[in-house]
Design an enzyme around this catalytic site. Structure first.
Site, PDB file in Angstrom:
ATOM      1  N   LYS A 228       0.816  -1.208   0.000  1.00 29.38           N
ATOM      2  CA  LYS A 228       0.000   0.000   0.000  1.00 29.38           C
ATOM      3  C   LYS A 228       0.853   1.262   0.000  1.00 29.38           C
ATOM      4  CE  LYS A 228      -4.285  -1.920   1.815  1.00 29.38           C
ATOM      5  NZ  LYS A 228      -5.303  -1.892   2.896  1.00 29.38           N
ATOM      6  N   ARG A 262      -2.734  -9.862   6.047  1.00 27.67           N
ATOM      7  CA  ARG A 262      -3.239 -10.061   4.679  1.00 27.67           C
ATOM      8  C   ARG A 262      -2.158  -9.573   3.728  1.00 27.67           C
ATOM      9  NH1 ARG A 262      -6.159  -7.061   0.832  1.00 27.67           N
ATOM     10  NH2 ARG A 262      -7.750  -8.259  -0.304  1.00 27.67           N
TER      11      ARG A 262
END
Length: 282
Positions: A228, A262
């Site tokens: 991210k 995750r």
């Protein structure tokens, strides 16, 4: 806190020696426009192969997503999301791994549970009309995520007076709504929603306080930071060069109390976690 997180066919320990090593959730995007791997695993054969690879590498859960939630992404029509997700879910049911479906649509939740999904992972915190009713009578795990605004607008100008306190308050309200609907707490985990309506500073404040989120809500925490922008902001790396930074984020999350991470890069993350675990075990 419950001793186990119940997810359909699987139960993950939250206490004792087996809980020291986190659940590694491998990301399987069956979309043409995911921010990091869109289009690579759209075909069923490729999706199956990638899932098998992640399981060999140490993933104990696979998260199947048929709708991109990158900032600015449009919503996918119901029929298209079902067309992407359901064949992958049915195919992967033959594998010995917990299967999560990443969706905010109650209709997809219902179809996924009929097909045997072990978890529903909802970025919208089960707020859509009919979402609670779709999941309340099953035995699947449920991941409640915080998101400010929508994927279309969430990164335009996120603001908080107290990001950690506000995220905890939101998650507590959703947990209360779900338990009021008769959903057992041992089916629930929470996700602070890194990158979903947060600045870089907000994200790292949440990362540092994962233990507080876990302790105040008395529920296991899922952390999803893989590749991210919060990683890119610190490393200066583009998406395709964020593996090392993402591993660092996963290790930090586990050190601060996350039970589930995750990730895209399962093998590298699992190796790093094994070393971390060996160095920290009493």
């Amino acid at each position: 806190m419950s001793k186990n997180l119940h997810c359909g066919r699987f139960s993950f320990p939250l206490d004792g020696p087996d809980a020291r090593f986190p659940v590694v959730m491998g990301i399987l995007n069956v979309t043409p426009d995911s921010f990091s791997d869109g289009g690579r695993y759209q075909g069923l054969e490729f999706a199956m192969s990638h899932a098998e690879e992640m399981i060999r590498d140490g993933a104990t859960m696979i998260d199947i997503g048929g709708e991109s939630t990158r900032p600015g992404s449009p919503s996918v029509p119901l029929g298209e999301e079902l067309r992407r997700v359901m064949p992958a879910l049915y195919a992967l049911k033959t594998l010995d791994v917990a299967l999560s479906v990443d969706t905010c649509k109650p209709e997809v939740m219902r179809e996924a549970l009929v097909a045997g999904a072990d978890m529903i992972n909802d970025i919208n915190g089960f707020r859509a009309p009919g979402a609670l009713e779709a999941v309340q009578d099953g035995d699947c795990g449920l991941c409640i995520m915080h998101m400010q605004a929508t994927p279309q607008t969430m990164q335009q100008a996120p603001q908080y007076a107290d990001v950690v306190g506000e995220v905890i308050a939101f998650l507590r309200e959703r947990v209360n709504a779900m338990t009021a609907a008769g959903i057992a707490r041992d089916r629930l985990c929470v996700d602070p929603g890194f990158g979903f309506g947060k600045t870089v500073e907000h994200n790292y404040a949440l990362l540092r306080q994962l233990g507080r989120i876990r302790d105040e809500l008395e529920l296991p925490v899922l952390a999803g930071m893989s590749r991210k922008s919060m990683v890119g902001a610190v490393t200066g790396r583009p998406v395709e060069q964020r593996v090392a930074g993402s591993i660092g984020a996963a290790l930090a999350a586990v050190a601060h109390g996350a039970r589930i991470v995750r990730v895209h890069d399962v093998a590298d993350t699992v190796d790093a976690l094994k070393v971390w675990h060996a160095a920290t075990i009493d």
